[in-house]
Design a protein around this motif. Structure first.
Motif, PDB file in Angstrom:
ATOM      1  N   ASN A  63      -3.983   9.948   8.894  1.00  0.00           N
ATOM      2  CA  ASN A  63      -2.954   9.299   9.701  1.00  0.00           C
ATOM      3  C   ASN A  63      -2.754   7.876   9.189  1.00  0.00           C
ATOM      4  O   ASN A  63      -3.720   7.134   9.021  1.00  0.00           O
ATOM      5  CB  ASN A  63      -3.359   9.281  11.173  1.00  0.00           C
ATOM      6  CG  ASN A  63      -2.271   8.752  12.076  1.00  0.00           C
ATOM      7  OD1 ASN A  63      -1.086   8.905  11.795  1.00  0.00           O
ATOM      8  ND2 ASN A  63      -2.669   8.112  13.161  1.00  0.00           N
ATOM      9  N   ARG A  64      -1.501   7.545   8.909  1.00  0.00           N
ATOM     10  CA  ARG A  64      -1.150   6.206   8.421  1.00  0.00           C
ATOM     11  C   ARG A  64      -1.989   5.783   7.223  1.00  0.00           C
ATOM     12  O   ARG A  64      -2.425   4.644   7.117  1.00  0.00           O
ATOM     13  CB  ARG A  64      -1.235   5.182   9.537  1.00  0.00           C
ATOM     14  CG  ARG A  64      -0.265   5.471  10.645  1.00  0.00           C
ATOM     15  CD  ARG A  64      -0.230   4.417  11.671  1.00  0.00           C
ATOM     16  NE  ARG A  64       0.714   4.821  12.701  1.00  0.00           N
ATOM     17  CZ  ARG A  64       1.224   3.996  13.562  1.00  0.00           C
ATOM     18  NH1 ARG A  64       0.893   2.736  13.540  1.00  0.00           N
ATOM     19  NH2 ARG A  64       2.067   4.434  14.461  1.00  0.00           N
ATOM     20  N   GLY A  65      -2.245   6.740   6.340  1.00  0.00           N
ATOM     21  CA  GLY A  65      -2.928   6.452   5.096  1.00  0.00           C
ATOM     22  C   GLY A  65      -4.437   6.450   5.145  1.00  0.00           C
ATOM     23  O   GLY A  65      -5.091   6.297   4.123  1.00  0.00           O
ATOM     24  N   ASN A  66      -5.025   6.591   6.317  1.00  0.00           N
ATOM     25  CA  ASN A  66      -6.476   6.602   6.461  1.00  0.00           C
ATOM     26  C   ASN A  66      -6.955   7.994   6.846  1.00  0.00           C
ATOM     27  O   ASN A  66      -6.198   8.807   7.357  1.00  0.00           O
ATOM     28  CB  ASN A  66      -6.918   5.619   7.554  1.00  0.00           C
ATOM     29  CG  ASN A  66      -6.535   4.201   7.250  1.00  0.00           C
ATOM     30  OD1 ASN A  66      -6.854   3.678   6.185  1.00  0.00           O
ATOM     31  ND2 ASN A  66      -5.830   3.569   8.171  1.00  0.00           N
ATOM     32  N   TYR A 107      -9.459   9.943   9.385  1.00  0.00           N
ATOM     33  CA  TYR A 107     -10.153   9.750  10.652  1.00  0.00           C
ATOM     34  C   TYR A 107     -11.055  10.938  10.938  1.00  0.00           C
ATOM     35  O   TYR A 107     -10.778  12.056  10.515  1.00  0.00           O
ATOM     36  CB  TYR A 107      -9.144   9.596  11.799  1.00  0.00           C
ATOM     37  CG  TYR A 107      -8.404   8.295  11.758  1.00  0.00           C
ATOM     38  CD1 TYR A 107      -8.883   7.183  12.443  1.00  0.00           C
ATOM     39  CD2 TYR A 107      -7.242   8.161  11.008  1.00  0.00           C
ATOM     40  CE1 TYR A 107      -8.206   5.976  12.394  1.00  0.00           C
ATOM     41  CE2 TYR A 107      -6.559   6.956  10.954  1.00  0.00           C
ATOM     42  CZ  TYR A 107      -7.050   5.866  11.646  1.00  0.00           C
ATOM     43  OH  TYR A 107      -6.383   4.677  11.590  1.00  0.00           O
ATOM     44  N   THR A 124     -10.017   4.853  16.837  1.00  0.00           N
ATOM     45  CA  THR A 124      -9.247   3.668  16.451  1.00  0.00           C
ATOM     46  C   THR A 124      -9.697   3.091  15.118  1.00  0.00           C
ATOM     47  O   THR A 124      -8.973   2.325  14.502  1.00  0.00           O
ATOM     48  CB  THR A 124      -9.346   2.574  17.532  1.00  0.00           C
ATOM     49  OG1 THR A 124     -10.728   2.255  17.737  1.00  0.00           O
ATOM     50  CG2 THR A 124      -8.744   3.048  18.840  1.00  0.00           C
ATOM     51  N   ASN A 135     -11.190   4.269   4.818  1.00  0.00           N
ATOM     52  CA  ASN A 135     -10.049   3.369   4.721  1.00  0.00           C
ATOM     53  C   ASN A 135      -9.201   3.761   3.520  1.00  0.00           C
ATOM     54  O   ASN A 135      -9.699   3.881   2.410  1.00  0.00           O
ATOM     55  CB  ASN A 135     -10.545   1.933   4.590  1.00  0.00           C
ATOM     56  CG  ASN A 135      -9.432   0.928   4.669  1.00  0.00           C
ATOM     57  OD1 ASN A 135      -8.372   1.098   4.063  1.00  0.00           O
ATOM     58  ND2 ASN A 135      -9.666  -0.126   5.406  1.00  0.00           N
TER      59      ASN A 135
END
Length: 85
Positions: free
Chosen positions: A5-8, A10, A21, A26
């Motif tokens: 999600n969003r390049g990371n 999780y 969060t 990373n």
């Protein structure tokens, strides 16, 4: 459960009720494109498309602490993985 999600990358427990969060991995230096777990070895693998123009890479991560274990060059925009164990 692992997801991009969003390049990371999780990590989230299957019983969790809130989204994490803090990224497990990373993605600041990567453009993660695909994510899989080898069901036999239990390793986490992510493909990195880099910029969608040059050859990408396959990166192996420890599924417990997110540390990078190995990396290999791939073709352009690496997608699906096939495990032959």
């Amino acid at each position: 459960l692992y997801y991009i999600n969003r390049g990371n990358i999780y990590q989230m427990g299957t019983a969790a009720t809130d989204l994490p969060t803090t990224p497990f991995v990373n993605g600041a230096d990567h453009l993660f494109y695909h994510l899989e777990i080898n069901p036999n070895a239990g390793r986490l693998y992510a493909t990195d498309a880099i910029d969608y123009v040059q050859q990408g890479r396959l990166i192996e991560f420890d599924p417990y602490d997110g540390s990078e274990l190995n990396r290999w060059p791939t073709g352009i925009i690496p997608g699906d993985l096939l495990f032959l164990d």
